[in-house]
Design a protein around this motif. Structure first.
Motif, short mmCIF file in Angstrom:
data_model
loop_
_atom_site.label_atom_id
_atom_site.label_comp_id
_atom_site.label_asym_id
_atom_site.label_seq_id
_atom_site.Cartn_x
_atom_site.Cartn_y
_atom_site.Cartn_z
N LEU A 75 62.59 48.15 30.89
CA LEU A 75 61.66 47.43 32.19
C LEU A 75 60.93 48.48 32.55
CD1 LEU A 75 65.10 45.47 34.16
CD2 LEU A 75 62.34 44.60 32.54
N ALA A 76 61.68 50.04 32.73
CA ALA A 76 60.52 51.14 32.43
C ALA A 76 60.44 51.80 32.08
CB ALA A 76 62.60 52.17 33.85
N GLY A 77 60.63 52.16 30.54
CA GLY A 77 60.08 52.76 29.88
C GLY A 77 61.01 52.28 28.73
N ARG A 113 60.85 54.15 38.89
CA ARG A 113 61.09 54.16 40.75
C ARG A 113 59.98 52.74 41.64
NH1 ARG A 113 58.03 58.95 39.30
NH2 ARG A 113 55.64 58.83 39.61
N HIS A 114 59.74 52.30 40.53
CA HIS A 114 58.50 51.66 40.64
C HIS A 114 59.25 49.51 40.07
CE1 HIS A 114 55.07 54.43 40.86
NE2 HIS A 114 55.44 54.46 39.91
N LEU A 115 60.48 50.45 40.65
CA LEU A 115 60.80 49.22 40.16
C LEU A 115 61.94 48.03 41.36
CD1 LEU A 115 63.71 50.39 36.33
CD2 LEU A 115 61.64 48.90 37.02
N THR A 116 62.19 46.73 41.21
CA THR A 116 62.23 45.70 42.24
C THR A 116 64.20 46.23 42.50
OG1 THR A 116 62.99 44.01 40.92
CG2 THR A 116 60.76 44.75 42.51
N LYS A 121 69.08 47.20 39.37
CA LYS A 121 70.35 46.85 38.85
C LYS A 121 70.19 46.34 37.68
CE LYS A 121 73.79 44.07 40.52
NZ LYS A 121 74.95 42.99 42.12
N ASP A 122 69.37 45.68 37.15
CA ASP A 122 69.45 45.32 35.23
C ASP A 122 69.17 46.71 34.18
OD1 ASP A 122 69.44 42.81 36.46
OD2 ASP A 122 67.02 42.23 36.48
N GLU A 123 68.01 47.83 34.59
CA GLU A 123 67.59 48.38 34.10
C GLU A 123 69.64 49.51 33.75
OE1 GLU A 123 64.52 51.05 32.36
OE2 GLU A 123 65.39 49.15 32.51
N ALA A 124 69.47 49.25 35.46
CA ALA A 124 71.05 50.58 34.93
C ALA A 124 72.63 49.32 34.01
CB ALA A 124 72.74 50.42 36.48
N TYR A 125 72.16 48.26 34.19
CA TYR A 125 73.33 47.73 32.85
C TYR A 125 72.69 48.36 31.55
CZ TYR A 125 76.17 44.09 30.70
OH TYR A 125 76.84 43.61 29.49
N PHE A 126 71.06 47.32 31.62
CA PHE A 126 70.88 48.32 30.39
C PHE A 126 71.24 49.69 29.38
CE2 PHE A 126 67.87 44.76 30.99
CZ PHE A 126 68.11 43.96 30.77
N MET A 127 70.80 50.84 30.56
CA MET A 127 71.23 51.80 30.41
C MET A 127 72.60 52.14 29.98
SD MET A 127 68.81 53.85 30.42
CE MET A 127 69.42 55.61 30.70
N VAL A 542 64.06 42.55 25.99
CA VAL A 542 63.96 43.32 27.77
C VAL A 542 62.36 42.40 28.70
CG1 VAL A 542 64.45 44.51 29.22
CG2 VAL A 542 65.53 44.59 27.28
N ASN A 543 62.32 41.54 29.06
CA ASN A 543 61.14 41.28 29.48
C ASN A 543 60.59 41.16 30.95
OD1 ASN A 543 59.59 41.48 26.68
ND2 ASN A 543 60.60 39.86 26.82
N ARG A 544 60.63 41.61 31.87
CA ARG A 544 60.38 41.60 33.55
C ARG A 544 60.51 40.06 33.90
NH1 ARG A 544 56.67 46.23 36.57
NH2 ARG A 544 58.83 47.34 36.22
N GLY A 545 60.06 39.49 32.91
CA GLY A 545 59.57 37.18 33.71
C GLY A 545 61.01 37.23 32.93
#
Length: 623
Positions: A75-77, A113-116, A121-127, A542-545
């Motif tokens: 999501l973030a990069g 830092r621009h994530l909602t 939370k999703d990014e933490a799971y992916f990481m 992984v997509n934001r939508g």
């Protein structure tokens, strides 16, 4: 085994790289040629080739890496996967082969830092999934040649094939990081792209010498004991087969089309790709002659599932789908196109759930006139240490087996024989029973090859040479172990049947421990492991939508398990104490009965909600 010695030029990957870390970017350069390389933005992961001798100032950190395994965007990069440690484990067809010992993702996600809040939370799971990927077992590669293509196919490819970039040489079915290479390919970074094979590579020599070819690889327990799997994935042994030196290699290649864990990837998908599909090649070199024998394994190519629910052996469920006949047809059409005629050997039980699955398989496969189907109930025929009964299977298929043959070239690289077909073996997991059966067929083929080359007479077998046969069997045991670790998370079962031809008490204890480990992993860890596989293989994008994979799964096994365990252990403990005191008075007896009833009720509730308590994949469905 220099099979293309007449071709001087071949593509060579960058083998030692320098990673430079700056505040705004990572730079990866060739150690011997700093002008060749690329940079990756730490903000969003964008890749740019280096243009000449560009200086970015003084890096905050410099380290050595040994390859770039790909990139993945979250999501973030972007995150770039690097090989940070390797081990040379020998050579394949004359070229050095390395095993990946450690990997690391570099995060280029300053935009996080621009994530909602939900996206964080999703990014933490992916990481968390990426951290699991870093410890993926059984990954191999070579800087100088592809290791995914079998010997017979290599000889049928056009001349100059090895001058292409290694990723273009590879069979995409067996490239573990295929999905991760796309961005590197788009940026034309051919020299940095390392295709990884997941599987197993083993090798031994037959010669009248008793020193290891590679000093780093030794047998530590007499006569042929076990070390850490990272050391035994590529082994050498030394034999004395009539004083005739020979080299034997065993290579297993795992297909990535239906990649996953034991309970969450069963059967086939709608395209006909099966779980745990592995091509195993046994290579022999003797006095300049080279031969190859191929076998394949794969889950029963029907649509079926076995969802974990805390049962030791969950129920098998055959999915009723109108596409089932087409799925079976697609699977075997693909095999026949690649390997020729197929003999499908089904080793499953003919009773219970396995029997129902086997019957459904029989019904569908008999519609295909081009495939010979052989049903052999391994447990019934070879149970009770009656391993010699596997000869009954060989007797049934021996004529077709010998017709299919093996691939053989002479000292001038002239093709003398080609393998014209393949044996496809399966049990339920395509692990334990399949390992035993494939090792037996490999021995039969090896006998035939050695007889053809004059090493053995027509009535001799490698099994008559005790030390040689022990190492041959050890090689197959180790291969079965690593394949099992990759799919089920534990060592293979029935190893004694391969090594000794019978079950031993030590083997029974080891099998019991592995079975308990499988139970725990399948029920409480494999769901997350499956998500990691689906993410890295591109099955999930992984997509934001997209809906959050975490939002609707707040109370999974990690939440339920401690509560359920505490209730059960507490109930059993209190019940045990009160039972011991039950004879003292009526109140204590009633308390004991009440505790026992409550404990039984909790157990019933836990069992009835087993599927909710067990670890389940969040990213992709079964098919």
């Amino acid at each position: 085994m220099e099979i293309e010695a007449n071709i001087i030029e071949h593509f060579k990957l960058c083998s030692q790289l320098e990673l430079q870390e700056f505040a705004d970017k990572f730079v990866i350069r060739l150690s011997e040629s700093p002008t060749d390389g690329f940079s990756v933005s730490r903000f969003d992961g964008n890749i740019e080739k280096l243009n000449g001798d560009v200086s970015f100032g003084n890096p905050s950190k410099v380290s050595t890496i040994y390859g770039v395994a790909g990139t993945i965007r979250l999501l973030a990069g972007s995150h770039i996967l690097l090989i940070t440690s390797r081990k040379e484990v020998g050579s394949y067809l004359g070229f050095p082969v390395f095993r990946v010992m450690s990997m690391k993702f570099l995060s280029c996600n300053e935009a996080s830092r621009h994530l909602t809040r939900r996206e964080r939370k999703d990014e933490a799971y992916f990481m968390n999934l990426l951290r699991m990927v870093e410890s993926t077992p059984g990954l191999y590669y070579s800087y100088e040649t592809d290791i995914t293509v079998n010997l017979q196919r290599r000889y049928n490819l056009a001349k100059g094939w090895m001058s292409k970039p290694v990723w273009k040489q590879a069979d995409p079915r067996f490239v573990w990081n295929k999905n991760l290479l796309e961005e590197l390919i788009e940026n034309k970074l051919d020299g940095f792209i390392v295709p990884l094979l997941q599987g197993n590579i083993l090798r031994f020599l037959s010669q009248p010498l008793c020193l290891p070819l590679f000093p780093s690889v030794l047998f530590s327990l007499p006569p042929f004991g076990f070390k850490d799997m990272q050391d035994l994935s590529f082994q050498t042994g030394h034999l004395n087969l009539k004083e005739s030196p020979a080299t034997i290699a065993l290579i297993s290649r795992r297909c990535t089309r239906r990649l996953g864990t034991r309970m969450w990837r069963r059967g086939a998908n709608l395209e006909g790709d099966t779980a745990n599909f592995i091509e195993t090649e046994q290579l022999l070199e003797f006095e300049g002659f080279r031969s190859s024998f191929l076998q394949i394994r794969g889950s029963i190519p029907l649509l079926w599932e076995q969802i974990v629910d805390l049962s030791y052996k969950p129920r098998l469920n055959i999915i009723d789908h109108e596409e089932t006949p087409k799925v079976v047809e697609r699977h075997f059409h693909d095999l026949s196109q690649r390997y020729g005629d197929v003999i499908a050997v089904d080793l499953t039980n003919k009773q219970g759930d396995e029997g129902l699955l086997s019957a459904a398989y029989t019904t569908e496969i008999q519609k295909l006139s081009s495939v010979r189907y052989v049903s052999f109930d391994f447990h019934q025929c070879c149970g009770g240490s009656n391993f010699d009964n596997i000869q009954l299977l060989y007797d049934e298929i021996s004529e077709d087996f010998e017709k299919k043959g093996y691939f053989l070239i002479d000292t001038e690289e002239k093709i003398l024989l080609e393998q014209r077909g393949v044996i496809r073996s399966n049990c339920i997991d395509c692990l334990d029973r399949t390992n035993v059966t494939q090792s037996y067929l490999a021995r039969k083929s090896l006998d035939s090859q050695l007889q053809r080359l004059g090493v053995l007479s027509s009535n001799e077998s490698i099994s008559m040479f005790t030390e040689d046969f022990e190492i041959f069997k050890t090689m197959w045991v180790e291969q079965g172990d690593e394949i099992s670790l990759e799919y089920s998370g534990t060592h293979a079962l029935k190893r004694d049947l391969v090594r000794y031809g019978k079950q031993t008490m030590t083997g029974l204890i080891q099998d019991g421990m592995s079975a308990i480990s499988r139970y725990f992993l399948n029920n409480f860890q494999d769901g997350i492991r499956q998500d990691a596989v689906d993410l890295i293989s591109g099955r999930y994008s992984v997509n934001r939508g997209c809906p959050s994979p975490v939002q609707n799964n707040e109370f999974e096994s990690l939440s339920y398990l401690p509560v359920a365990s505490a209730l059960l252990i507490g109930g059993l403990t209190v019940t045990t104490i009160t039972i011991n005191q039950a004879g003292r008075n009526t109140n204590t007896f009633l308390s004991s009965a009440l505790c026992a009833g409550v404990t039984a009720g909790v157990m019933a509730i836990v069992k009835s909600n087993g599927r909710q308590i067990c670890s389940r994949p969040r990213l992709c469905g079964l098919l």
